[in-house]
Design an enzyme around this catalytic site. Structure first.
Site: not given
Length: 498
Positions: A149, A176, A226, A281, A381
């Site tokens: 996303f 989505e 992830s 990230c 994270e």
């Protein structure tokens, strides 16, 4: 309310599952659209369209492919503001950040335009009398990309232009949560002249992902997300006999030595930690201050962070927008009380003063000092606007800390000492390294990817690695002689034959 459809075979397709999911504006919490969620029949339809298109596209000339890519690059350039506004409306990042995302995606399209040079084969002439050897790289067929996303345009553009340039057909499964930008960049590919079925967009959730991973006609899968999901994607895909590159999460460290320009370091830390609300990230989530600079550096960061303007991404004054969902905002916020309980100093608490309406997904910036590796804020994270500062007495202590991380995506050092920087780039266990650069995302002609738990598979994304990932090698040995009988020879062939 509009429904975001699939894009299959060069046209919009509503899908057969009848399932939909909500698309919201994070700056208001308002549901703005429904997105079609693919079922098994939709997966089969997309794969069939891609497989049918791949046969002709894989045999197309390089000039035909580059003609489409050059036209596509021009369309993206003209529509970059439109795409950026779609990103802001569904992801929430500020418009300037969204424009930067589109620009980094265009860089990969420009790199893909050079595919004739990238696919040039090597060869050896007269390896034996009358015998030549040459290497070829040929497309895989149907490949899929599963994208996150946080970069709904850039990460798809990191994948499908190179895959298509190499002669493959591509199925994109975007997030989505914010699907419209991904769908729009696919529509523009058709406008550039790409044949129907070469690029397809399959919106959906876990059902679509599992369908692509299990489908026998999908040859390879690219993934960004992830670490736990990346590992699961890699295991499922490779078990099914597919080629997989799965890029996972990160806990990127920024090491600041005592000789560094502290104003530059503070500016860089704020930009790298809080840009895009920390939903990157490659965001800097841990700053390691070496020696006695910690107090001064924390003060400088706090001063800058307090002045950030948080608001809707479509407002010119906003420097940071909301997080993607209310659930994710609340998860990020939960690290503040636990950090305080575990002994960190909460210099800035992003939950202290509410930002925006209650229905929106805003969260203020947080700065934690005196963080230690045992704390949840260090181990996890967080993927939000939270920066942790760790103190280290020496460079060696700092490097032990950094290299003990289970992730190895990116790392940066800030210093005025060239020898220290060269030592750091050799010793740090990360795939991307910055020297006085906080977010060392490579340009398009160098590949993007980490080490350890940040990458599963052998190939990084875009750059030269993508050519190898989206093709397979073939070596051809040939001999052409005048028509005459050569007789039988059952000996094992060797280069000594004359």
């Amino acid at each position: 309310m509009k429904t975001v459809s699939h894009w299959i075979g060069g046209k919009h397709v509503d899908g057969e599952s009848g399932r939909t999911g909500p698309v919201t504006n994070p700056a208001t919490g308002e549901r703005t659209a429904e997105v079609a969620l693919a079922g098994a029949a939709d997966v089969d339809l997309a794969v069939a369209a891609a497989a049918d298109a791949a046969r002709d596209w894989g045999r197309s000339s390089l000039s035909a492919r580059t003609r489409v890519l050059f036209a596509y690059r021009e369309l993206l350039d003209r529509r970059r503001d439109e795409i950026a506004r779609l990103i802001t409306a569904e992801h929430g990042k500020v418009h300037a950040d969204a424009l930067g995302e589109v620009a980094r995606g265009i860089e990969v399209v420009e790199f893909a335009c050079g595919i004739p040079q990238l696919l040039k084969s090597a060869g050896s002439y007269e390896v034996s009398t009358g015998v030549d050897v040459r290497e070829l790289r040929q497309p895989l067929g149907v490949v899929a990309g599963i994208t996150p996303f946080n970069f709904p345009a850039m990460v798809p553009l990191w994948m499908f232009p190179m895959a298509i340039a190499c002669g493959n057909a591509f199925i994109l499964k975007p997030s989505e949560k914010d699907p419209s930008a991904s769908l729009r960049v696919a529509e523009l590919m058709a406008e550039a002249g790409l044949a129907p079925g070469v690029l397809n967009v399959l919106n959906g959730d876990r059902v679509a992902v599992e369908g692509l991973l299990q489908h026998p006609d999908v040859d390879a899968v690219s993934f960004v997300g992830s670490t736990p999901v990346a590992q699961a994607i890699y295991q499922a895909g490779t078990t099914a006999g597919k080629r997989v590159q799965a890029l996972g999460g990160a806990k990127n460290h920024m090491l600041v030595l005592p000789d560094a320009d502290l104003d530059l370091a503070a500016d860089s830390a704020v930009s790298a930690a809080y840009g895009s609300a920390g939903e990157r990230c490659m965001a800097v989530s841990v700053l390691v201050a070496v020696g006695g600079i910690g107090d001064e550096l924390v003060d400088k960061i706090a001063e800058r962070a307090r002045g950030l303007h948080i608001g809707p991404g479509d407002q010119d004054t906003s420097e940071m927008g909301p997080l993607i969902t209310a659930a994710h905002r609340d998860k990020v916020a939960s690290y503040l009380p636990s950090a305080r309980e575990q002994g960190a100093e909460v210099v800035l608490d992003g939950t202290a003063e509410p930002v925006g309406p209650a229905e929106a997904h805003f969260l203020g910036v947080s700065l934690l000092d005196e963080v230690t590796p045992e704390m949840d804020a260090y181990r996890d994270e967080i993927f939000g606007p939270v920066l942790s500062v760790v103190r280290a007495d020496t460079y060696a202590e700092a490097m032990t800390l950094i290299n003990s991380s289970p992730w190895g995506n990116g790392a940066a050092i800030f210093t005025a000492d060239g020898a220290a920087a060269r030592r750091f780039e050799r010793e740090v266990e990360a795939g991307m390294v910055g020297i006085n650069v906080p977010i060392p995302v490579p340009v398009a002609y160098h590949s993007f990817g980490g080490w350890k738990g940040s990458l599963f598979g052998d190939h990084h994304i875009y750059g030269s690695d993508s050519v190898h990932f989206y093709t397979r090698g073939k070596v051809v040995t040939s001999r052409w002689t005048a028509p005459r009988g050569s007789g039988l020879d059952l000996a094992f062939p060797s280069g000594s034959t004359s």
